[in-house]
Design an enzyme around this catalytic site. Structure first.
Site, PDB file in Angstrom:
ATOM      1  N   ASP A   1     -41.578  19.787  -6.708  1.00  0.00           N
ATOM      2  CA  ASP A   1     -40.928  21.061  -6.458  1.00  0.00           C
ATOM      3  C   ASP A   1     -40.557  21.791  -7.749  1.00  0.00           C
ATOM      4  O   ASP A   1     -40.898  22.959  -7.934  1.00  0.00           O
ATOM      5  CB  ASP A   1     -39.671  20.825  -5.600  1.00  0.00           C
ATOM      6  CG  ASP A   1     -38.935  22.102  -5.284  1.00  0.00           C
ATOM      7  OD1 ASP A   1     -39.143  22.645  -4.191  1.00  0.00           O
ATOM      8  OD2 ASP A   1     -38.138  22.575  -6.125  1.00  0.00           O
TER       9      ASP A   1
ATOM     10  N   VAL B   1     -39.414  24.954  -2.726  1.00  0.00           N
ATOM     11  CA  VAL B   1     -40.872  24.914  -2.553  1.00  0.00           C
ATOM     12  C   VAL B   1     -41.241  23.816  -1.556  1.00  0.00           C
ATOM     13  O   VAL B   1     -42.060  24.032  -0.651  1.00  0.00           O
ATOM     14  CB  VAL B   1     -41.576  24.702  -3.902  1.00  0.00           C
ATOM     15  CG1 VAL B   1     -43.081  24.579  -3.708  1.00  0.00           C
ATOM     16  CG2 VAL B   1     -41.257  25.847  -4.853  1.00  0.00           C
ATOM     17  N   ASP B   2     -40.658  22.640  -1.709  1.00  0.00           N
ATOM     18  CA  ASP B   2     -40.930  21.559  -0.762  1.00  0.00           C
ATOM     19  C   ASP B   2     -40.502  21.947   0.653  1.00  0.00           C
ATOM     20  O   ASP B   2     -41.229  21.715   1.629  1.00  0.00           O
ATOM     21  CB  ASP B   2     -40.183  20.288  -1.183  1.00  0.00           C
ATOM     22  CG  ASP B   2     -40.946  19.473  -2.210  1.00  0.00           C
ATOM     23  OD1 ASP B   2     -42.184  19.511  -2.192  1.00  0.00           O
ATOM     24  OD2 ASP B   2     -40.311  18.793  -3.021  1.00  0.00           O
ATOM     25  N   LEU B   3     -39.303  22.506   0.781  1.00  0.00           N
ATOM     26  CA  LEU B   3     -38.791  22.841   2.104  1.00  0.00           C
ATOM     27  C   LEU B   3     -39.630  23.930   2.771  1.00  0.00           C
ATOM     28  O   LEU B   3     -39.927  23.862   3.968  1.00  0.00           O
ATOM     29  CB  LEU B   3     -37.330  23.279   2.003  1.00  0.00           C
ATOM     30  CG  LEU B   3     -36.343  22.185   1.585  1.00  0.00           C
ATOM     31  CD1 LEU B   3     -34.967  22.780   1.330  1.00  0.00           C
ATOM     32  CD2 LEU B   3     -36.251  21.093   2.651  1.00  0.00           C
TER      33      LEU B   3
END
Length: 402
Positions: free
Chosen positions: A139, A167-169
Site C-alpha cells: 500500500d 490503496v489496499d482497502l
C-alpha cells in the site's frame, strides 16, 4: 446461513490485506468463505502487538466469518486438495505474485478451463503485464508510486503517507464489486471469468479531483495541508475544543457560515462571492475566517449548530472518541463477538442484512472438518497431516474457538 450471498462458496487463497478484506466483505453477506493458508499461516497473524495467541489485531480485523484450512499448495497433494475444493466453488480469490500459481500448475486459464463456471479474482501489485508486471508492491509503495503521497502533507513539509491503507482497502472493495459483476454475468452466460485487480490501477483510480484538474488545467497539484484544491473554505482551523474542519463550498453554505460568525457582509466581498473567487483568494479567505473563528471560539457545540444549519463542519476527533460515538453505535459500526471487538458492516441491506457470525480463527482451526466435509477419508487426512501438507492444531493449544 443467511445474507444476500448465502449459498455462494468462495475459496480464499489470499493473505495480508486487500485479498482478505475482499473475502471478509463476501463472508459478511453470507458467502461461505474457506480461507486456505500455508501451514505457517498468513504472515499478518504475527503483525502485533496487540496479539492473542496466533491472532494479531491486524489479522483479526480482516478474517472473521471464515473457515480456516492450512494447506501447502506448493506440494502436489496440496494442489490436488485445492482442486477438490474448487470443484464445487463459485469464486476463488488469490493475491500471489503472478508467476506463483502458474508455477504450481494452477494458472487462471487452466483452472477456468477445468472449472468453466469459476469466477477467478486475481489481485496483484502492478498487474501481470507491462514493464512493471509481476513486481511486488504494498500500500505505502503504491501511495508513493502513484502520486498520492506527493499530494498529502503541509505545503512546506515532506510528502506524508495516508495512515489508513487506502490503496489496499479500495482494491478490496473494487475486487468485491468485480466479483459480484462477474457472478451477475454468469447468471446469463453460465461461465465464469477473470476479475483482474491491481493495487496500481486502484491507486490511479483514486486520483480525483487531482487527475481531472490536471487533464483540464495542466497544473500538477501541490500539497495544501487540510485544504481542498477545488473548494474554499474547506480546511481545518484551531478551535477551543481542538481543530475544527470547516467546509462551505456552496455560496449558500458560505453565507450561513458568515452569518453565524456575525459577519454576513463577508459573503458579499468581491473576493469571496463565489467558490471560484474564494479558491483564487484562498490565502485571504483563510486568514479572515481564522480570525473570525478565533474570536467566536467555535467549539463542540458550535460545530453541531453549524452542521444543523447546513454547513458541513466537524471537530477533528481522535479514534477513541469516534469508536465511542453514539451515532457510530446506532449504525452498529462497532460490534463484539466472543471477546473480539471489531468494526461493523458498512453495507446495510434492508431484507437480507449481513452479519458477524464467527470470530477470526486460530491457525488451521477447521482443517480436518473441511476435509471431512469434502469427502476425504480419515486415513488420507492423517497421511497429509503427518506429511505437513495439511496443518491441524493441537486441540488443547488451539486457543479461541468459534
Amino acid at each position: 446461513m443467511t445474507g444476500a450471498l448465502a449459498g455462494l462458496t468462495v475459496i480464499d487463497l489470499t493473505r495480508v490485506l486487500a485479498g482478505p478484506y475482499c473475502t471478509q466483505l463476501l463472508a459478511d453477506h453470507g458467502a461461505r468463505v474457506i480461507k486456505v493458508e500455508p501451514p505457517n499461516g498468513d504472515p499478518t497473524r504475527n503483525w502485533g502487538p496487540p496479539q492473542t495467541g496466533d491472532i494479531s489485531a491486524y489479522y483479526a480485523g480482516l478474517n472473521r466469518n471464515k473457515d480456516h484450512l492450512c494447506v501447502d499448495l506448493s506440494h502436489p497433494d496440496g494442489q490436488d486438495l485445492l482442486r477438490r475444493l474448487l470443484a464445487t466453488a463459485d469464486v476463488v480469490v488469490e493475491n500471489f505474485k503472478p508467476a506463483t500459481m502458474e508455477g504450481w500448475g494452477l494458472a487462471p486459464d487452466a483452472l477456468m478451463c477445468e472449472f468453466p463456471a469459476l469466477v477467478y479474482c486475481r489481485i496483484t501489485a502492478f498487474g501481470s503485464t507491462g514493464p512493471m508486471g509481476g513486481l511486488p508492491g504494498l500500500d505505502a509503495v503504491m501511495q508513493a508510486y502513484c502520486g498520492i503521497m506527493d499530494m498529502n502533507g503541509e505545503p512546506d513539509g515532506l510528502p506524508i503517507r495516508i495512515p489508513m491503507p487506502i490503496v489496499d482497502l479500495s482494491t478490496a472493495m473494487l475486487a468485491f464489486s468485480g466479483i459480484l459483476l462477474a457472478l451477475h454475468e454468469r447468471n446469463a452466460s453460465g461461465r465464469g471469468q477473470l476479475v483482474d485487480l491491481s493495487l496500481m490501477d486502484s491507486a490511479v483510480s483514486l486520483l480525483h479531483p487531482a487527475a481531472a484538474n490536471y487533464f483540464m488545467g495542466g497544473s500538477v497539484p501541490r500539497r495544501l495541508g487540510t485544504a481542498h484544491p477545488n473548494i474554499a473554505p474547506s480546511e481545518s482551523f484551531p478551535g477551543p475544543d481542538g481543530p475544527i474542519y470547516v467546509a462551505g463550498g456552496t455560496d449558500e453554505q458560505f453565507r450561513i457560515l458568515c452569518s453565524y460568525l456575525g459577519h454576513a457582509a463577508l459573503a458579499d466581498d468581491p473576493r469571496f462571492c463565489t467558490n471560484s473567487d474564494r479558491v483564487r483568494h484562498r490565502a485571504e479567505l483563510t486568514a479572515a475566517l481564522g480570525q473570525l473563528l478565533d474570536v467566536a471560539q467555535v467549539g463542540r457545540s458550535g460545530s453541531l449548530e453549524l452542521l444543523a444549519a447546513g454547513v458541513p463542519v466537524s471537530l477533528v476527533r481522535r479514534l477513541d472518541t469516534v469508536l465511542a460515538d453514539p451515532q457510530v453505535a446506532e449504525r452498529e459500526m462497532v460490534q463484539e463477538l466472543d471477546g473480539f471487538r471489531m468494526l461493523g458492516i458498512p453495507i446495510k441491506l434492508g431484507r437480507t442484512p449481513g452479519s458477524i457470525r464467527r470470530p477470526p480463527a486460530t491457525r488451521g482451526r477447521d482443517s480436518v472438518a473441511v476435509l471431512r466435509e469434502y469427502g476425504m477419508p480419515e486415513e488420507m487426512i492423517e497421511e497429509l497431516t503427518a506429511a505437513g501438507v495439511v496443518y491441524e492444531p493441537d486441540p488443547e493449544a488451539a486457543g479461541l474457538q468459534a
